[in-house]
Design an enzyme around this catalytic site. Structure first.
Site, PDB file in Angstrom:
ATOM      1  N   LYS A 114      43.477  39.893  53.947  1.00  0.00           N
ATOM      2  CA  LYS A 114      43.816  40.839  55.364  1.00  0.00           C
ATOM      3  C   LYS A 114      44.425  40.112  56.430  1.00  0.00           C
ATOM      4  O   LYS A 114      45.398  40.471  57.179  1.00  0.00           O
ATOM      5  CB  LYS A 114      42.305  41.325  55.786  1.00  0.00           C
ATOM      6  CG  LYS A 114      41.741  42.427  55.046  1.00  0.00           C
ATOM      7  CD  LYS A 114      41.944  43.621  55.504  1.00  0.00           C
ATOM      8  CE  LYS A 114      41.085  44.804  54.630  1.00  0.00           C
ATOM      9  NZ  LYS A 114      41.813  46.037  54.668  1.00  0.00           N
ATOM     10  N   LYS A 196      44.852  44.604  42.478  1.00  0.00           N
ATOM     11  CA  LYS A 196      43.818  45.207  41.909  1.00  0.00           C
ATOM     12  C   LYS A 196      43.717  46.574  42.277  1.00  0.00           C
ATOM     13  O   LYS A 196      44.149  47.106  43.363  1.00  0.00           O
ATOM     14  CB  LYS A 196      42.450  44.634  42.472  1.00  0.00           C
ATOM     15  CG  LYS A 196      41.153  45.100  42.378  1.00  0.00           C
ATOM     16  CD  LYS A 196      40.141  44.342  43.419  1.00  0.00           C
ATOM     17  CE  LYS A 196      40.141  45.397  44.402  1.00  0.00           C
ATOM     18  NZ  LYS A 196      38.714  45.087  45.306  1.00  0.00           N
ATOM     19  N   LYS A 199      40.619  51.501  46.229  1.00  0.00           N
ATOM     20  CA  LYS A 199      40.478  52.573  46.958  1.00  0.00           C
ATOM     21  C   LYS A 199      41.155  52.810  48.240  1.00  0.00           C
ATOM     22  O   LYS A 199      41.399  53.869  48.704  1.00  0.00           O
ATOM     23  CB  LYS A 199      38.926  53.195  47.005  1.00  0.00           C
ATOM     24  CG  LYS A 199      38.177  52.200  47.594  1.00  0.00           C
ATOM     25  CD  LYS A 199      36.606  52.532  47.406  1.00  0.00           C
ATOM     26  CE  LYS A 199      35.608  51.545  47.753  1.00  0.00           C
ATOM     27  NZ  LYS A 199      34.371  51.636  47.298  1.00  0.00           N
TER      28      LYS A 199
END
Ligand code: AMP
Ligand code: TRP
Length: 332
Positions: A114, A196, A199
């Protein structure tokens, strides 16, 4: 008797990755280990380390709990609860921050990713999140924690924190072990098999959610990125997109990747992709039907109330003892 515990954040929509890497494995484990205890929670305190919309967070929290039940966990044998309903998580999370080094948190891949992306406005709770995750686990003296590959590093830190506390104050917390599935621990994005399946991705063509309908699932799998080799082989290095689909097929069918490959002598990928799409659509379709049954049965709240009561008692006792060890408050 062992205690097995896991959790899922109610941020974003549940994906096929969550189902294969975590939810279905939890269900399998419960079937395989009739003598063990199972604790399962919805990690809503973790979700809010990133901003969430109030009504949506509440809805997703219930949805995750319902989806676990739809996937087949046994409510009689599972202490199913919502993390924020047990105050001890946040309190032990704080205490464990005092036993976690800044350097350790800075090394966490999730945090590094991040901050590398240049994301600004990250909360300090996002940074200290692994200490809260450690608290979730050792508060209950869990022996085993089934999770996907991406959580391995957090589990290692949990073990370090528990061991550090034990070294200082004497054996007190159980040092947990991760259980990472052999097949399906890391389902990749269908459009970019180096990433990956997640969501929170912007482009959802690469991500199958547990709420997608059959037509959408068929389309996403048929248009999954593969390669030009044209032979169905399990070669994650050179044919990563195809290997990901083989892994999905293997995980849902219970076959090994080699057995899946032998069913599709080829040439070309179309028959395999069609079969894979059918398998995924069937699995998710069944899950959706059972999810509707769970919602309409009206039993969810009673199950969550019981989970809160059982987990709350265990958590209360453990936290009190931890505070005594540290020397907080008056001696009792
Ligand atoms: P999260 O959605 O981040 O709360 O993850 C919940 C559980 O699903 C964790 O055990 C993760 O390791 C697992 N998980 C999430 N994404 C994937 C994926 N793409 N493949 C396999 N497991 C996953
Ligand atoms: N951090 C986990 C995830 O993002 C969710 C989680 C929170 C968890 N606490 C946990 C998983 C404790 C297992 C045990 O997927």
């Amino acid at each position: 008797m062992k205690r097995i515990l896991s959790g899922i954040k109610p941020s974003g929509t549940l994906t096929l990755g969550n189902y294969i890497g975590a939810i279905s494995k939890f269900v399998e484990l419960q079937k395989k280990r009739p003598e063990d205890e199972f604790y399962l929670f919805v990690a809503d305190l973790h979700a809010i380390t990133i901003p969430q919309e109030t009504a949506l967070l509440r809805k997703r929290t219930r949805d995750v709990a319902a989806m676990y039940l739809a996937a087949g966990i046994d409510p009689e044998r599972t202490v199913l609860f919502i993390q924020s309903e047990i105050k001890e998580h946040a309190e032990l999370g704080y205490l464990l921050q005092c036993f976690t080094y800044i350097g350790e948190l800075e090394r966490m891949t999730q945090f590094k990713d991040k901050s590398k992306k240049g994301e600004t406005g990250l909360s300090s709770a996002f940074f200290s999140y692994p200490a809260l995750m450690a608290a979730d686990i050792i508060l209950y003296d869990a022996d085993y924690v089934p999770v996907g590959e991406d959580q391995k590093q957090h589990l290692e830190l949990t073990r370090d924190i528990a061991a550090r506390f034990n070294n200082r104050f004497g054996a007190f917390f159980t040092v947990p072990e991760p259980l990472i599935p052999e097949v399906g621990a890391r389902i990749m994005d269908l459009q970019d098999p180096t990433k990956k399946m997640s969501k929170s991705e912007d482009s959802d063509k690469g991500c199958i959610t547990l709420y997608d309908d059959r037509a959408t699932i068929m389309k996403k799998i048929r248009s999954a990125v593969t390669d030009s080799v044209g032979i169905v082989r399990f070669d994650p290095e050179n044919q990563p997109g195809l290997a990901n689909l083989i892994t999905i097929y293997a995980a849902l069918s219970g076959l090994s990747p080699a057995e899946v490959v032998s069913k599709f002598p080829g040439p070309g990928y179309a028959p395999f992709k069609d079969a894979c799409a059918d398998l995924v659509a069937d699995a998710i379709g069944t899950l959706q039907k059972r999810y509707e049954d769970v919602i309409s049965s009206g039993t969810l709240d009673a199950i969550l109330d019981r989970g809160r009561d059982v987990a709350g008692k265990v958590a209360f006792k453990k936290l009190e003892k931890a505070k005594q060890k540290i020397g907080l408050g008056r001696k009792r």
